[in-house]
Design a protein around this motif. Structure first.
Motif, PDB file in Angstrom:
ATOM      1  N   UNK A   3      -8.382  19.527 -44.129  1.00 33.49           N
ATOM      2  CA  UNK A   3      -8.562  18.158 -44.954  1.00 33.49           C
ATOM      3  C   UNK A   3      -9.404  18.806 -46.194  1.00 33.49           C
ATOM      4  N   UNK A   4      -9.307  17.835 -47.242  1.00 37.16           N
ATOM      5  CA  UNK A   4      -9.817  17.901 -48.489  1.00 37.16           C
ATOM      6  C   UNK A   4     -10.390  16.862 -49.262  1.00 37.16           C
ATOM      7  N   UNK A   5     -11.422  17.161 -50.039  1.00 30.61           N
ATOM      8  CA  UNK A   5     -11.802  15.930 -51.003  1.00 30.61           C
ATOM      9  C   UNK A   5     -12.155  16.491 -52.185  1.00 30.61           C
ATOM     10  N   UNK A   6     -11.899  15.748 -53.294  1.00 34.33           N
ATOM     11  CA  UNK A   6     -11.911  16.258 -54.778  1.00 34.33           C
ATOM     12  C   UNK A   6     -12.024  15.363 -55.893  1.00 34.33           C
ATOM     13  N   UNK A   7     -11.941  15.861 -57.146  1.00 31.91           N
ATOM     14  CA  UNK A   7     -12.321  15.116 -58.164  1.00 31.91           C
ATOM     15  C   UNK A   7     -11.307  15.273 -59.357  1.00 31.91           C
ATOM     16  N   UNK A   8     -10.678  14.521 -60.113  1.00 38.65           N
ATOM     17  CA  UNK A   8      -9.573  14.833 -60.958  1.00 38.65           C
ATOM     18  C   UNK A   8     -10.221  14.172 -62.386  1.00 38.65           C
ATOM     19  N   UNK A   9      -9.686  14.775 -63.267  1.00 31.02           N
ATOM     20  CA  UNK A   9      -9.633  14.215 -64.761  1.00 31.02           C
ATOM     21  C   UNK A   9      -8.061  13.770 -65.099  1.00 31.02           C
ATOM     22  N   UNK A  10      -8.015  12.362 -65.453  1.00 28.78           N
ATOM     23  CA  UNK A  10      -6.743  12.006 -65.362  1.00 28.78           C
ATOM     24  C   UNK A  10      -6.447  11.509 -66.786  1.00 28.78           C
ATOM     25  N   UNK A  11      -5.191  11.853 -67.384  1.00 34.27           N
ATOM     26  CA  UNK A  11      -4.664  11.148 -68.716  1.00 34.27           C
ATOM     27  C   UNK A  11      -3.377  10.354 -68.251  1.00 34.27           C
ATOM     28  N   UNK A  12      -3.679   9.168 -68.584  1.00 38.58           N
ATOM     29  CA  UNK A  12      -2.272   8.199 -68.178  1.00 38.58           C
ATOM     30  C   UNK A  12      -1.743   7.522 -69.232  1.00 38.58           C
ATOM     31  N   UNK A  13      -0.519   7.223 -69.561  1.00 36.89           N
ATOM     32  CA  UNK A  13       0.266   6.635 -70.367  1.00 36.89           C
ATOM     33  C   UNK A  13       1.066   5.577 -69.842  1.00 36.89           C
ATOM     34  N   UNK A  14       0.756   4.145 -69.612  1.00 31.11           N
ATOM     35  CA  UNK A  14       1.561   2.986 -69.151  1.00 31.11           C
ATOM     36  C   UNK A  14       2.448   2.615 -70.336  1.00 31.11           C
ATOM     37  N   UNK A  15       3.484   1.807 -69.811  1.00 31.03           N
ATOM     38  CA  UNK A  15       4.237   1.012 -70.508  1.00 31.03           C
ATOM     39  C   UNK A  15       4.699  -0.114 -69.975  1.00 31.03           C
ATOM     40  N   UNK A  16       5.432  -1.155 -70.891  1.00 29.35           N
ATOM     41  CA  UNK A  16       5.578  -2.504 -70.280  1.00 29.35           C
ATOM     42  C   UNK A  16       6.770  -2.851 -71.075  1.00 29.35           C
ATOM     43  N   UNK A  17       8.002  -3.169 -70.533  1.00 23.30           N
ATOM     44  CA  UNK A  17       9.119  -3.962 -70.918  1.00 23.30           C
ATOM     45  C   UNK A  17       9.392  -5.423 -70.416  1.00 23.30           C
ATOM     46  N   UNK A  18       9.548  -6.340 -71.225  1.00 26.15           N
ATOM     47  CA  UNK A  18       9.879  -7.629 -70.627  1.00 26.15           C
ATOM     48  C   UNK A  18      11.275  -8.238 -70.892  1.00 26.15           C
ATOM     49  N   UNK A  19      12.153  -8.421 -69.969  1.00 27.94           N
ATOM     50  CA  UNK A  19      13.670  -8.902 -70.453  1.00 27.94           C
ATOM     51  C   UNK A  19      13.507 -10.493 -70.974  1.00 27.94           C
ATOM     52  N   UNK A  20      14.371 -10.190 -71.790  1.00 26.77           N
ATOM     53  CA  UNK A  20      14.601 -11.505 -72.648  1.00 26.77           C
ATOM     54  C   UNK A  20      15.249 -12.713 -71.950  1.00 26.77           C
ATOM     55  N   UNK A  21      14.907 -13.894 -72.104  1.00 21.84           N
ATOM     56  CA  UNK A  21      14.141 -14.436 -73.010  1.00 21.84           C
ATOM     57  C   UNK A  21      12.880 -14.911 -72.415  1.00 21.84           C
ATOM     58  N   UNK A  22      12.140 -14.061 -71.248  1.00 20.34           N
ATOM     59  CA  UNK A  22      11.133 -14.468 -70.755  1.00 20.34           C
ATOM     60  C   UNK A  22       9.784 -13.922 -71.424  1.00 20.34           C
ATOM     61  N   UNK A  23       8.740 -14.788 -71.031  1.00 21.68           N
ATOM     62  CA  UNK A  23       7.407 -14.429 -71.827  1.00 21.68           C
ATOM     63  C   UNK A  23       6.500 -13.851 -70.593  1.00 21.68           C
ATOM     64  N   UNK A  24       5.641 -13.223 -71.059  1.00 27.53           N
ATOM     65  CA  UNK A  24       4.637 -12.541 -70.063  1.00 27.53           C
ATOM     66  C   UNK A  24       4.349 -13.540 -69.060  1.00 27.53           C
ATOM     67  N   UNK A  25       3.856 -12.956 -67.692  1.00 25.52           N
ATOM     68  CA  UNK A  25       3.462 -14.101 -66.812  1.00 25.52           C
ATOM     69  C   UNK A  25       2.071 -14.341 -67.163  1.00 25.52           C
ATOM     70  N   UNK A  26       1.787 -15.611 -67.122  1.00 19.77           N
ATOM     71  CA  UNK A  26       0.516 -16.026 -67.616  1.00 19.77           C
ATOM     72  C   UNK A  26      -0.823 -15.261 -67.421  1.00 19.77           C
ATOM     73  N   UNK A  27      -1.312 -14.982 -66.085  1.00 19.85           N
ATOM     74  CA  UNK A  27      -2.431 -14.103 -66.003  1.00 19.85           C
ATOM     75  C   UNK A  27      -2.561 -12.898 -66.902  1.00 19.85           C
ATOM     76  N   UNK A  28      -1.607 -12.444 -67.386  1.00 21.07           N
ATOM     77  CA  UNK A  28      -1.619 -10.969 -68.059  1.00 21.07           C
ATOM     78  C   UNK A  28      -1.169 -11.591 -69.647  1.00 21.07           C
TER      79      UNK A  28
END
Length: 264
Positions: free
Chosen positions: A164-189
């Motif tokens: 078994x193991x336990x540890x700690x990481x430093x993380x570099x993340x790079x997100x992306x988002x695309x929305x199909x036309x003709x829709x808008x982003x969902x309201x809560x976002x």
């Protein structure tokens, strides 16, 4: 960068201390890992199989290094102590990526007036995310089987070494988002601060379970399942803070196999 420093300093101190401690009687191993990662993020419905297990799946690869606190290959007949014979340090540099989509009941809601998918369901279906993550960190592994007995190969019938193991990481993340036309982003976002597609650093905790299996005189294969919980909820780029359903940060489950080679 101040937040990154707060993450890195404890990690570096821990790594230096453990390295110095292992210099007098130590052994080293290197290897690689590869497997599938299931991402649980703001995409999809909580507890939905497709959201958490079957749908938002990515791949990951990594390089690993082990520091053992005993030189089990050459001085196996000189016993040390319980910690040195059952614990080892693992450092890792890994990369993973996944495409993210919405799954679950909310993408199938029918508008009662029109008899077709509701606007909200169509907006969710039109959202397509992606995130890539680079992890760098360390883990402490506890092996049930004596590391010296297993690694020295002096007991032929000793083929498996679960841990078994336990540890700690430093993380570099790079997100992306695309929305199909003709829709808008969902309201809560579609409110200020609910989306952020900028790359950034965060930290994470890891907990794993796995096993090694003898492959050759100087090599093992490993099979491992690891849970990784991020300190940020923006790893996928989404964080609807005002939504009562938004209770947890992003996390993932990585199931992988690997190869380990004994350097000494």
């Amino acid at each position: 960068m101040s937040n990154l420093h707060k993450i890195l300093i404890p990690f570096l101190c821990f790594f230096v201390i453990t390295t110095v401690k292992g210099q007098d009687r130590s052994s080293h191993e290197i290897g690689f890992i590869s497997g599938a990662a299931s991402f649980t993020t703001d995409y999809g419905t909580r507890y939905n199989f497709s959201s958490n297990v079957g749908g938002n799946i990515g791949m990951g690869i990594g390089l690993i290094y082990y520091l053992n606190f005993s030189d089990y290959r050459y001085i196996w007949d000189q016993r040390t102590n319980y910690f040195a014979e059952h614990f080892r340090i693992r450092a890792e540099l890994s990369y993973m990526s996944a495409n993210l989509d919405h799954f679950g009941k909310w993408i199938d809601i029918i508008d009662k007036n029109t008899g077709v998918l509701s606007l909200g369901a169509q907006q969710l279906r039109a959202m397509h995310g992606k995130t890539t993550i680079v992890n760098f960190g360390t883990q402490l592994e506890f092996h049930i089987v004596d590391i010296v007995d297993f690694g020295s190969r002096r007991i032929p019938d000793l083929q498996w070494s679960p841990y078994v193991s336990a540890g700690f990481m430093v993380d570099y993340y790079n997100p992306d988002l695309k929305i199909d036309e003709p829709y808008d982003l969902f309201p809560k976002w579609a409110v200020d601060g609910a989306t952020n597609m900028k790359s950034n650093f965060t930290g994470s905790l890891t907990f794993g379970i796995g096993t090694r299996h003898k492959l050759g005189e100087y090599s093992d294969i490993l099979i491992e399942s690891r849970w990784q919980y991020f300190f940020s909820n923006f790893v996928d780029g989404l964080n609807a803070r005002d939504d009562s359903a938004n209770k947890f940060n992003d996390w993932l489950l990585w199931v992988h196999v690997g190869y380990v080679y004994y350097l000494n």
